[in-house]
Design an enzyme around this catalytic site. Structure first.
Site, mmCIF file in Angstrom:
data_model
loop_
_atom_site.group_PDB
_atom_site.id
_atom_site.type_symbol
_atom_site.label_atom_id
_atom_site.label_comp_id
_atom_site.label_asym_id
_atom_site.label_seq_id
_atom_site.Cartn_x
_atom_site.Cartn_y
_atom_site.Cartn_z
ATOM 1 N N ARG A 10 3.520 0.054 -4.651
ATOM 2 C CA ARG A 10 2.091 0.179 -4.324
ATOM 3 C C ARG A 10 1.602 -0.965 -3.445
ATOM 4 N NH1 ARG A 10 -1.527 1.836 -9.254
ATOM 5 N NH2 ARG A 10 -2.939 1.838 -7.494
ATOM 6 N N CYS A 11 2.440 -1.973 -3.249
ATOM 7 C CA CYS A 11 2.060 -3.172 -2.489
ATOM 8 C C CYS A 11 2.558 -3.061 -1.046
ATOM 9 C CB CYS A 11 2.663 -4.410 -3.161
ATOM 10 S SG CYS A 11 2.468 -5.936 -2.214
#
Length: 114
Positions: A10-11
């Site tokens: 998600r980063c």
């Protein structure tokens, strides 16, 4: 060369570092999603030591859990304990190779140990 990346999909920085690793010829990438399988305290401590980084320098100070648990982010022992309990606090991505370990922020820092 084998490279392990402590990755959070998600980063965006983690995704960028992973792309750098995957695009580098001769690098075999192992993705470790540390939020799904949190590392033990001793493993976190060993990886940070290998990177030459104190826990207080590798903690995500802006995470909500820091305030929720009243974490003193300058206390390395407390930070390690908190990272072991709340893996979201571990700065990411971390790249580990036979040459060492690095927090790949910016993502291009991953190249430093390739």
């Amino acid at each position: 060369m084998k490279a392990i990346i402590w990755h959070n999909p998600r980063c965006s920085k983690s995704r960028q570092a992973l792309a750098i690793l995957e695009e580098t010829p001769g690098v075999e990438v192992e993705v470790f999603e540390y939020l799904k399988t949190p590392p033990a305290r001793a493993e976190i401590e060993a990886v940070l030591a290998r990177a030459g980084v104190r826990p207080s320098e590798a903690v995500r100070k802006g995470e909500t859990v820091v305030k929720e648990i009243g974490l003193d982010t300058s206390d390395d022992t407390a930070v390690l304990d908190a990272m072991a309990q709340h893996a979201i606090l571990i700065e990411r991505p971390i790249v580990i190779t036979g040459k060492g370990a690095v927090i790949a922020r910016p993502p291009e820092k991953a190249r430093d140990i390739l």
